[in-house]
Design a protein around this motif. Structure first.
Motif, mmCIF file in Angstrom:
data_model
loop_
_atom_site.group_PDB
_atom_site.id
_atom_site.type_symbol
_atom_site.label_atom_id
_atom_site.label_comp_id
_atom_site.label_asym_id
_atom_site.label_seq_id
_atom_site.Cartn_x
_atom_site.Cartn_y
_atom_site.Cartn_z
ATOM 1 N N LYS A 70 1.088 -1.305 -0.119
ATOM 2 C CA LYS A 70 0.196 -0.481 0.348
ATOM 3 C C LYS A 70 1.173 1.549 0.242
ATOM 4 O O LYS A 70 1.732 1.551 0.902
ATOM 5 N N VAL A 71 0.447 2.220 -0.252
ATOM 6 C CA VAL A 71 0.730 3.554 -0.888
ATOM 7 C C VAL A 71 0.332 5.177 -0.770
ATOM 8 O O VAL A 71 -0.858 4.561 -1.262
ATOM 9 N N SER A 72 0.833 5.731 0.248
ATOM 10 C CA SER A 72 0.104 6.745 0.731
ATOM 11 C C SER A 72 0.450 7.915 -1.041
ATOM 12 O O SER A 72 1.693 8.054 -1.425
ATOM 13 N N ASP A 73 -0.806 8.279 -1.514
ATOM 14 C CA ASP A 73 -0.401 9.522 -3.239
ATOM 15 C C ASP A 73 0.584 10.358 -2.051
ATOM 16 O O ASP A 73 1.577 10.907 -3.017
ATOM 17 N N PHE A 112 -16.085 4.249 -6.700
ATOM 18 C CA PHE A 112 -16.223 5.060 -4.970
ATOM 19 C C PHE A 112 -16.135 4.410 -3.562
ATOM 20 O O PHE A 112 -15.579 4.834 -2.830
ATOM 21 N N THR A 113 -17.227 3.798 -3.412
ATOM 22 C CA THR A 113 -17.305 2.892 -2.178
ATOM 23 C C THR A 113 -16.454 1.811 -2.106
ATOM 24 O O THR A 113 -15.546 1.811 -0.528
ATOM 25 N N ALA A 114 -15.637 1.088 -3.106
ATOM 26 C CA ALA A 114 -14.121 0.057 -2.664
ATOM 27 C C ALA A 114 -13.681 1.058 -2.317
ATOM 28 O O ALA A 114 -12.364 0.884 -1.305
ATOM 29 N N ALA A 115 -13.015 2.413 -3.138
ATOM 30 C CA ALA A 115 -12.127 3.515 -2.523
ATOM 31 C C ALA A 115 -12.009 4.094 -1.474
ATOM 32 O O ALA A 115 -11.183 4.170 -0.288
ATOM 33 N N VAL A 116 -12.987 3.923 -1.060
ATOM 34 C CA VAL A 116 -13.863 4.734 0.380
ATOM 35 C C VAL A 116 -12.871 3.233 1.279
ATOM 36 O O VAL A 116 -11.906 3.929 2.734
ATOM 37 N N GLN A 117 -13.519 2.389 1.047
ATOM 38 C CA GLN A 117 -13.076 1.408 1.671
ATOM 39 C C GLN A 117 -12.258 0.781 1.393
ATOM 40 O O GLN A 117 -10.848 0.268 3.263
ATOM 41 N N GLN A 118 -11.032 1.331 0.771
ATOM 42 C CA GLN A 118 -9.349 0.891 0.900
ATOM 43 C C GLN A 118 -8.935 2.361 1.965
ATOM 44 O O GLN A 118 -7.716 1.733 1.952
ATOM 45 N N VAL A 119 -9.293 3.303 2.052
ATOM 46 C CA VAL A 119 -8.903 4.365 2.363
ATOM 47 C C VAL A 119 -8.804 3.964 4.097
ATOM 48 O O VAL A 119 -8.368 3.782 5.141
ATOM 49 N N GLN A 120 -10.057 3.862 4.293
ATOM 50 C CA GLN A 120 -11.010 3.308 5.396
ATOM 51 C C GLN A 120 -9.949 1.577 6.054
ATOM 52 O O GLN A 120 -9.648 1.623 7.306
ATOM 53 N N GLY A 121 -9.690 1.036 5.134
ATOM 54 C CA GLY A 121 -8.758 -0.137 5.673
ATOM 55 C C GLY A 121 -6.822 0.251 5.757
ATOM 56 O O GLY A 121 -6.319 -0.810 6.588
ATOM 57 N N TRP A 122 -6.729 1.481 5.380
ATOM 58 C CA TRP A 122 -4.810 1.887 5.599
ATOM 59 C C TRP A 122 -5.571 1.942 7.498
ATOM 60 O O TRP A 122 -4.131 1.715 7.539
ATOM 61 N N LEU A 125 -3.973 -1.271 8.772
ATOM 62 C CA LEU A 125 -2.835 -1.789 7.993
ATOM 63 C C LEU A 125 -1.813 -0.214 9.503
ATOM 64 O O LEU A 125 -0.720 -1.151 9.706
ATOM 65 N N ILE A 126 -1.787 0.807 9.312
ATOM 66 C CA ILE A 126 -0.752 1.575 10.160
ATOM 67 C C ILE A 126 -1.225 1.427 11.395
ATOM 68 O O ILE A 126 -0.218 1.705 11.485
ATOM 69 N N GLU A 127 -2.597 1.220 11.912
ATOM 70 C CA GLU A 127 -1.651 1.050 12.963
ATOM 71 C C GLU A 127 -1.342 -0.041 13.849
ATOM 72 O O GLU A 127 -0.397 -0.081 14.790
ATOM 73 N N LYS A 128 -1.225 -1.137 12.512
ATOM 74 C CA LYS A 128 -0.510 -2.982 13.189
ATOM 75 C C LYS A 128 0.794 -2.452 12.818
ATOM 76 O O LYS A 128 1.353 -2.696 13.730
ATOM 77 N N ASN A 129 1.009 -1.560 12.290
ATOM 78 C CA ASN A 129 2.473 -1.125 11.168
ATOM 79 C C ASN A 129 2.759 0.259 11.609
ATOM 80 O O ASN A 129 3.500 1.296 11.117
ATOM 81 N N ARG A 130 2.131 1.113 13.613
ATOM 82 C CA ARG A 130 2.211 2.775 14.001
ATOM 83 C C ARG A 130 4.131 2.398 14.457
ATOM 84 O O ARG A 130 4.233 3.914 13.216
ATOM 85 N N GLY A 179 -14.762 8.868 8.707
ATOM 86 C CA GLY A 179 -13.628 8.631 9.193
ATOM 87 C C GLY A 179 -12.356 9.348 7.817
ATOM 88 O O GLY A 179 -11.416 9.220 8.807
ATOM 89 N N ILE A 180 -13.032 10.266 7.009
ATOM 90 C CA ILE A 180 -12.364 10.114 5.912
ATOM 91 C C ILE A 180 -12.554 11.838 5.713
ATOM 92 O O ILE A 180 -13.703 12.142 5.403
ATOM 93 N N LEU A 181 -11.602 12.364 5.426
ATOM 94 C CA LEU A 181 -11.811 13.635 4.642
ATOM 95 C C LEU A 181 -12.101 13.813 3.139
ATOM 96 O O LEU A 181 -11.567 12.766 2.328
ATOM 97 N N LEU A 182 -13.305 13.932 2.932
ATOM 98 C CA LEU A 182 -13.869 13.485 1.034
ATOM 99 C C LEU A 182 -13.914 14.455 0.607
ATOM 100 O O LEU A 182 -14.296 16.185 1.308
ATOM 101 N N ASN A 183 -13.025 15.118 -0.369
ATOM 102 C CA ASN A 183 -13.274 15.700 -1.574
ATOM 103 C C ASN A 183 -12.855 15.353 -3.225
ATOM 104 O O ASN A 183 -12.610 14.771 -3.096
ATOM 105 N N THR A 184 -13.574 16.586 -3.715
ATOM 106 C CA THR A 184 -13.942 16.235 -5.394
ATOM 107 C C THR A 184 -12.338 17.261 -5.701
ATOM 108 O O THR A 184 -11.748 17.667 -4.915
#
Length: 283
Positions: A70-73, A112-122, A125-130, A179-184
């Motif tokens: 996983k990569v954060s843009d 779009f729902t999948a993209a939101v879920q992907q970021v939620q899944g971060w 992952l991040i807390e596991k590797n905090r 729990g995500i900051l959403l913008n267009t």
């Protein structure tokens, strides 16, 4: 900003609008084209979360690895009096739609729902590797030990999809509760129009440290915080910074540039001061 912005908007904004609607070049992903353009024109970078102090260090990190896959843009830091906030940003294609094709319906598109879920899944992952995530970002974090909070952001689609009230309500509810900051992508242009954006340097992970991918402005405190083992510069960058008055030779010897962001010693600063100030200090 001119009051009639649409008639006076800069060329880079007009080109960005065209980029948002055009098909990607052969062999390229649309979101990568958009990211490349934002990195070249950081006045388009929308700080979806920021404190009154803005983006710490006036720098953003491109393609920060969250794990093996996983990569954060984009990743950036914003601090307040008692918290260090690390923000992870995901970009999706501006050609993707938020809602299904039924114009008067507020049904969310599956992608779009999948993209939101992907970021939620971060978050998992991040807390596991905090500890590891913080360790790899530590060269860019402030030296004081505030508690660290992670925040997550997604930029997706276009604002004209929210022309119906029911769609605006669904999108607003998702922003409040996901729990995500959403913008267009239109929000990036709006932020520039409203003077909410600033020029930023773009960094990338490099070995055990970082490098400047785009050096858009003179660094503020980077050389007071990082030495050559953690900040890897090209010869061209070193020469340009030296021309701008940075004591790069001192920095390359392992000395922090703690004075006015450019100088290794207070004596170097005094050399540039008016004669009366130098006389006062020497006296």
């Amino acid at each position: 900003m001119p009051p009639d912005f649409d008639n006076f908007e800069p060329t880079f904004i007009k080109n960005f609008r065209n980029l948002l609607t055009s098909a990607p070049a052969k062999g390229r992903q649309k979101e990568q084209e958009v990211q490349d353009y934002i990195e070249e024109h950081t006045l388009l970078f929308l700080p979806q979360f920021k404190t009154h102090k803005g983006i710490y260090g006036q720098r953003i990190v491109s393609k920060f690895k969250l794990g093996t896959e996983k990569v954060s843009d984009f990743t950036y830091v914003s601090i307040d009096s008692d918290t260090t906030n690390i923000v992870f940003v995901e970009l999706e294609s501006p050609l993707k739609t938020i809602f299904t094709n039924a114009a008067d319906k507020a049904a969310l598109n599956a992608k779009f729902t999948a993209a939101v879920q992907q970021v939620q899944g971060w978050r998992i992952l991040i807390e596991k590797n905090r500890a590891e995530v913080i360790k790899r970002l530590s060269p860019l974090l402030p030296s004081f030990s505030n508690p660290i909070q992670f925040k997550y952001a997604l930029i997706y689609g276009r604002s004209d999809e929210k022309s119906y009230e029911n769609r605006r309500e669904v999108f607003s509810d998702l922003k409040r509760n996901s729990g995500i900051l959403l913008n267009t992508y239109d929000n990036l242009i709006d932020a520039f129009k409203d003077d909410q954006t600033k020029e930023l340097n773009v960094m990338a992970h490099s070995g055990e440290g970082y490098r400047y991918k785009h050096l858009h402005l003179n660094p503020q405190n980077d050389f007071a915080q990082l030495l050559p083992d953690k900040l890897h510069l090209t010869k061209k960058q070193i020469a340009a910074l030296r021309r701008d008055g940075y004591e790069m030779d001192e920095w390359l010897k392992g000395k922090y540039l703690k004075f006015n962001s450019k100088y290794a010693t207070e004596e170097s600063v005094l050399k540039l001061a008016p004669p009366n100030i130098r006389a006062q200090r020497s006296g």
